[in-house]
Design a protein around this motif. Structure first.
Motif, short mmCIF file in Angstrom:
data_model
loop_
_atom_site.label_atom_id
_atom_site.label_comp_id
_atom_site.label_asym_id
_atom_site.label_seq_id
_atom_site.Cartn_x
_atom_site.Cartn_y
_atom_site.Cartn_z
N GLN A 79 -93.83 27.86 -58.51
CA GLN A 79 -93.24 27.02 -59.56
C GLN A 79 -91.74 26.86 -59.34
O GLN A 79 -91.20 25.75 -59.42
CB GLN A 79 -93.48 27.64 -60.94
N MET A 80 -91.07 27.97 -59.08
CA MET A 80 -89.61 27.90 -58.91
C MET A 80 -89.25 27.08 -57.67
O MET A 80 -88.31 26.28 -57.69
CB MET A 80 -89.02 29.32 -58.85
N GLN A 81 -90.02 27.27 -56.59
CA GLN A 81 -89.76 26.47 -55.38
C GLN A 81 -89.93 24.98 -55.69
O GLN A 81 -89.13 24.15 -55.26
CB GLN A 81 -90.71 26.90 -54.26
N HIS A 82 -90.97 24.67 -56.45
CA HIS A 82 -91.20 23.27 -56.86
C HIS A 82 -90.01 22.73 -57.67
O HIS A 82 -89.51 21.63 -57.41
CB HIS A 82 -92.49 23.19 -57.67
N ASN A 86 -88.09 19.71 -56.03
CA ASN A 86 -88.43 18.38 -56.56
C ASN A 86 -87.61 17.96 -57.77
O ASN A 86 -87.54 16.78 -58.08
CB ASN A 86 -89.92 18.32 -56.92
N ASP A 87 -87.01 18.94 -58.47
CA ASP A 87 -86.29 18.61 -59.71
C ASP A 87 -84.82 19.00 -59.65
O ASP A 87 -84.12 18.89 -60.66
CB ASP A 87 -86.96 19.34 -60.89
N ALA A 127 -84.79 34.09 -53.76
CA ALA A 127 -85.12 33.48 -52.46
C ALA A 127 -85.02 31.96 -52.49
O ALA A 127 -84.88 31.32 -51.46
CB ALA A 127 -86.52 33.91 -52.03
N THR A 128 -85.10 31.37 -53.69
CA THR A 128 -84.97 29.91 -53.77
C THR A 128 -83.51 29.47 -53.67
O THR A 128 -83.23 28.28 -53.57
CB THR A 128 -85.53 29.36 -55.10
N SER A 344 -100.97 23.32 -57.46
CA SER A 344 -100.71 24.62 -56.87
C SER A 344 -99.89 24.49 -55.60
O SER A 344 -99.74 23.40 -55.05
CB SER A 344 -102.03 25.34 -56.58
N GLY A 345 -99.39 25.64 -55.16
CA GLY A 345 -98.67 25.70 -53.89
C GLY A 345 -97.53 24.70 -53.85
O GLY A 345 -96.71 24.64 -54.76
N SER A 346 -97.50 23.91 -52.79
CA SER A 346 -96.41 22.93 -52.64
C SER A 346 -96.80 21.57 -53.20
O SER A 346 -96.12 20.57 -52.96
CB SER A 346 -96.04 22.80 -51.17
N ASN A 347 -97.89 21.53 -53.97
CA ASN A 347 -98.33 20.26 -54.56
C ASN A 347 -98.44 20.42 -56.07
O ASN A 347 -99.52 20.50 -56.63
CB ASN A 347 -99.68 19.84 -53.94
#
Ligand SMILES: *[C@@H]1O[C@H](CO)[C@@H](O)[C@H](O)[C@H]1NC(C)=O
Ligand SMILES: *[C@@H]1O[C@H](CO)[C@@H](O)[C@H](O)[C@H]1NC(C)=O
Ligand SMILES: *[C@@H]1O[C@H](CO)[C@@H](O)[C@H](O)[C@H]1NC(C)=O
Ligand SMILES: *[C@@H]1O[C@H](CO)[C@@H](O)[C@H](O)[C@H]1NC(C)=O
Ligand SMILES: *[C@@H]1O[C@H](CO)[C@@H](O)[C@H](O)[C@H]1NC(C)=O
Length: 360
Positions: A79-82, A86-87, A127-128, A344-347
């Motif tokens: 979620q945090m990576q997303h 993306n945001d 890590a993000t 999920s994941g990167s999507n």
């Protein structure tokens, strides 16, 4: 406005290169906003380690639901990576119960097992490249009793918790110490004295440059931060050197009818009642605040009013450091204020409120 991913990487690397020294707010003689028009921090709460916490400061720790995939929970790391990718978000608040951290042993050492689990989320956040708030989610209490104001938990026990946490994270410049979530019905002067002890302890443990968030009374409501005495009392809290560098006021604001964050519909943007007067006060006192909880339902009224509120906060970026939505993490789509992306994941795909207001 969305930046291209390339531009956001450039901006991010600049923004993350140095420990966050907060620029001084504009001088009191020039009351107009003088910021960049964009707050430094935007992000989302990644809740779950706080599940089971009640406003009386108790927590049934078997209700904690870590947003950590390796622990069988939702994938908070993804979620945090997303949100970062993306945001263009760059801050996450990571609530955790005091009871969880100590495995119910008030005054004890951090529970090795529980702390290691929480630290997995903290490390995934770091890590993000984002800033990560360690938020003790206990309403200034332990099991019904206010810290340092009666026969309940002592200031020493609370200071001991923060000394341990600061020792763990003193070398991580992107850690922000969220002293306490939403104090309420406290004696504000005694509470400010407790906060001062915590600030002194965190700095003394070697965490000398990180931001510390100072919360006030009435659930640290932005709308009553001045009138109910929180701001005036907390103005007196200083670093050991007497400065207020990186001491930032922590304010919350929901937009539903009773500021509780329990209704889907928004009824106010609370600019005139909360963020405008607070901005003026912050500017006069040359201080900054972070809105670490705000939000509404995924409905049209909130898309309008939260966007208006965030636009105001951005326009006053000289005194507002950022905003953080409530909440993603372990909430599922049935939660009235969910900001948990689906997929999920990167999507992953955002909820409508994140997409329309919180993302940038
Ligand atoms: C704590 O939560 C667990 C899981 O929901 C529940 O089974 C248990 O009864 C709760 N304990 C108390 C004291 O409420
Ligand atoms: C606390 O905040 C709520 C809404 O933000 C307000 O209605 C209430 O009057 C406040 N209480 C105090 C004591 O300031
Ligand atoms: C929020 O806005 C509403 C509507 O304008 C107002 O009634 C309320 O007093 C405001 N609350 C705060 C805390 O400013
Ligand atoms: C804040 O509100 C509480 C609850 O109404 C009240 O008891 C207290 O006196 C207020 N404090 C200040 C400084 O206004
Ligand atoms: C803050 O400190 C000043 C100077 O020491 C003192 O006069 C004032 O009463 C304090 N304010 C609060 C709200 O504690």
């Amino acid at each position: 406005m969305k930046f291209s991913i390339f531009a956001s990487i450039l901006l991010s690397s600049g923004a993350f290169a140095l420990p966050g020294t907060i620029p001084a707010a504009s001088s009191a003689s020039s009351p107009a906003p003088s910021g960049t028009g964009k707050v430094k921090f935007a992000g989302v709460n990644i809740a779950g380690f706080d599940f089971g916490c009640l406003t009386d400061g108790s927590q049934n720790i078997s209700k904690a639901y870590p947003p950590v995939k390796a622990l069988g929970g939702p994938d908070g790391a993804a979620q945090m990576q997303h949100f970062v990718k993306n945001d263009n978000m760059n801050i996450f608040r990571l609530p955790v119960g005091w009871q969880y951290l100590l495995n119910n042993n008030l005054g004890g050492t951090l529970d090795a097992g529980n702390f290691a689990k929480y630290d997995q989320l903290v490390q995934a956040c770091l890590a993000t490249g984002a800033s990560c708030i360690v938020d003790v989610h206990n309403y200034a209490r332990w099991n019904g009793q206010i810290i340092g104001q009666g026969s309940g938990p002592t200031n020493d026990q609370f200071v001991n918790l923060w000394t341990q946490l600061a020792t763990k994270y003193k070398n991580s410049n992107n850690i922000i110490f969220g002293v306490m979530n939403e104090p309420h019905d406290v004696d504000i002067n005694k509470w400010a004295a407790t906060v001062q002890l915590v600030v002194t302890a965190i700095r003394g443990a070697g965490a000398t440059t990180q931001i510390i968030l100072l919360p006030g009374n009435n659930y640290t409501s932005a709308g009553t931060f001045i009138s109910n005495g929180s701001g005036p009392a907390l103005l007196n809290v200083t670093n050991p050197d007497g400065s207020t560098t990186n001491l930032v006021f922590d304010v919350h604001k929901y937009l539903d009818s009773d500021n509780s964050g329990t209704h889907a519909e928004c009824t106010t943007d609370n600019i005139s009642g909360a963020f405008q007067p607070l901005a003026t006060w912050l500017r006069t006192n040359k201080r900054m605040a972070l809105n670490s909880e705000t939000g509404g339902g995924n409905v049209a009224s909130c898309q309008q009013m939260l966007c208006t509120q965030i636009a105001f906060v951005n326009a006053n970026s000289d005194v507002y450091l950022g905003y953080i939505g409530w909440a993603a993490g372990s909430f599922d789509s049935t939660y009235v204020l969910t900001e948990t992306p689906t997929g999920s994941g990167s999507n992953m795909q955002d909820t409508s409120l994140v997409k329309s207001c919180l993302a940038r």
